[in-house]
Scaffold this motif. Structure first.
Motif, PDB file in Angstrom:
ATOM      1  N   SER A  62       0.822  -1.207   0.000  1.00  0.00           N
ATOM      2  CA  SER A  62       0.000   0.000   0.000  1.00  0.00           C
ATOM      3  C   SER A  62       0.858   1.260   0.000  1.00  0.00           C
ATOM      4  O   SER A  62       0.534   2.248  -0.674  1.00  0.00           O
ATOM      5  CB  SER A  62      -0.930  -0.011   1.214  1.00  0.00           C
ATOM      6  OG  SER A  62      -1.678   1.186   1.295  1.00  0.00           O
ATOM      7  N   PHE A 121      -6.121   1.080   1.069  1.00  0.00           N
ATOM      8  CA  PHE A 121      -6.761   1.049  -0.239  1.00  0.00           C
ATOM      9  C   PHE A 121      -8.218   1.493  -0.095  1.00  0.00           C
ATOM     10  O   PHE A 121      -8.900   1.108   0.851  1.00  0.00           O
ATOM     11  CB  PHE A 121      -6.680  -0.341  -0.853  1.00  0.00           C
ATOM     12  CG  PHE A 121      -5.287  -0.723  -1.281  1.00  0.00           C
ATOM     13  CD1 PHE A 121      -4.763  -0.229  -2.463  1.00  0.00           C
ATOM     14  CD2 PHE A 121      -4.499  -1.550  -0.492  1.00  0.00           C
ATOM     15  CE1 PHE A 121      -3.472  -0.570  -2.869  1.00  0.00           C
ATOM     16  CE2 PHE A 121      -3.215  -1.892  -0.887  1.00  0.00           C
ATOM     17  CZ  PHE A 121      -2.698  -1.398  -2.082  1.00  0.00           C
ATOM     18  N   LYS A 164      -5.737   2.610  -4.912  1.00  0.00           N
ATOM     19  CA  LYS A 164      -5.216   3.591  -3.944  1.00  0.00           C
ATOM     20  C   LYS A 164      -5.733   4.963  -4.371  1.00  0.00           C
ATOM     21  O   LYS A 164      -5.140   5.657  -5.187  1.00  0.00           O
ATOM     22  CB  LYS A 164      -3.691   3.554  -3.944  1.00  0.00           C
ATOM     23  CG  LYS A 164      -3.055   4.297  -2.766  1.00  0.00           C
ATOM     24  CD  LYS A 164      -3.301   3.541  -1.477  1.00  0.00           C
ATOM     25  CE  LYS A 164      -2.579   4.204  -0.303  1.00  0.00           C
ATOM     26  NZ  LYS A 164      -1.105   4.127  -0.449  1.00  0.00           N
TER      27      LYS A 164
END
Length: 331
Positions: free
Chosen positions: A152, A227, A266
């Motif tokens: 991430s 996310f 994202k």
């Protein structure tokens, strides 16, 4: 590079590191990494996802291929013009990628021999597309949670995650105050040596067991680490060609029930302007065992509520075959 030179170098790679075991890469006229080329529908799926969702042409993307094995996916993106970093933990695999890179003159493909668990934003930067393909189910807890969090942090737009999942919630692990469910799977014998583990090209680098998330827990983890949306890719359709080394024999479609392709986005969390109460409400984790509501058919000429009551009362007295006939009639 001349054809004979390619063949000679390929043979030397095989003699030293063994034959190719993963994707079949076309190197030159009538030369592939596999002597008998085979196809893999996943290649089309992953490239199409990136082309559809990354927001840039493929040649403008910066792509990270994690645990790249013998490099097919990273090489494919590099052939499209993307700048690619491929990280692989086994030298034998990476030498095969080096060979293909040289043959195909891919200066835009960077290779790194490293453990993907060492992924670091400060060291590696950020990427438009992160490929996490066939790796999560080889990692144990808490490493697998830490790894998804690292993904991430380096992801600028989308992460494509192709993985086996657990179809049962028989084990759990609590990480940063959140509990995730799944099951444990074996990677190596507990007494296996480092050399024996490295020789198992399709298993983990060192951990003897791995934690496989359920679908719900994996989706929850992806949200917890930052996310904003998670989608499952259903088309392009993915199935495994029976000629692929790990697929079953025959000419039928071979599909894993416990394997999914997720696309984690994202993005930026968006405010809700029409409903302040919704905007202030927390996001809800996916439950492991939700209760599903079935939309039952109505009896013609009778309200839906009254239909539900009549069916409930009738079902107490009628045998199964009769209920099945009535169900067909009132549909």
């Amino acid at each position: 590079m001349q054809i004979n030179e390619i063949k000679e170098k390929k043979q030397k790679i095989i003699e030293r590191f063994g034959p190719w075991t993963a994707g079949s890469i076309h190197l030159a006229d009538q030369i592939d990494t596999f002597d008998e080329p085979h196809w893999d529908a996943r290649l089309r799926r992953f490239v199409q996802i990136a082309a559809d969702l990354a927001g840039k042409p493929l040649e403008k993307l910066r792509v990270l291929d994690l645990a790249c094995l013998e490099g097919q996916y990273g090489i494919e993106f590099a052939l499209h013009g993307a700048d690619v970093l491929a990280i692989e933990g086994r030298e034998a695999n990476l030498e095969k990628v080096h060979f293909a890179k040289e043959v195909l003159s891919l200066d835009n493909l960077e290779l790194a021999l490293n453990d993907v668990r060492n992924l670091d934003e400060e060291r590696h930067g950020r990427f438009d597309v992160v490929l996490c393909l066939g790796i999560l189910y080889h990692l144990d807890a808490p490493d697998v949670m830490d790894f998804v969090e690292r993904i991430s942090k380096v992801c600028g737009k989308i992460s494509i995650i192709d993985t086996h999942i657990s179809l049962s919630d028989e084990a759990s692990y609590t990480w940063k105050g959140k509990t995730y469910w799944g099951r444990y799977g074996k990677e190596h014998d507990t007494d296996a040596t480092s050399e024996e583990k490295l020789a198992e090209l399709w298993n983990s680098l060192d951990n003897p067991k791995a934690f496989l998330f359920t679908r719900a827990s994996l989706c929850n983890l992806l949200r917890h680490v930052g996310f904003t949306s998670v989608y499952e890719c259903l088309n392009p359709y993915e199935y495994h060609n029976p000629n692929w080394p790990l697929a079953a024999e025959g000419d039928r479609h071979v599909v894993w029930r416990d394997r999914i392709t997720l696309v984690a986005i994202k993005g930026r969390s968006q405010p809700l302007l029409s409903s302040p109460i919704t905007d202030a409400s927390p996001e809800i984790d996916r439950p492991e065992r939700p209760e599903y509501i079935e939309q039952l058919p109505c009896i013609p000429g009778v309200s839906r509520r009254r239909s539900r009551g009549l069916r409930s009362r009738l079902s107490r007295f009628l045998p199964g075959p009769v209920k099945a006939v009535l169900r067909r009639i009132i549909q």
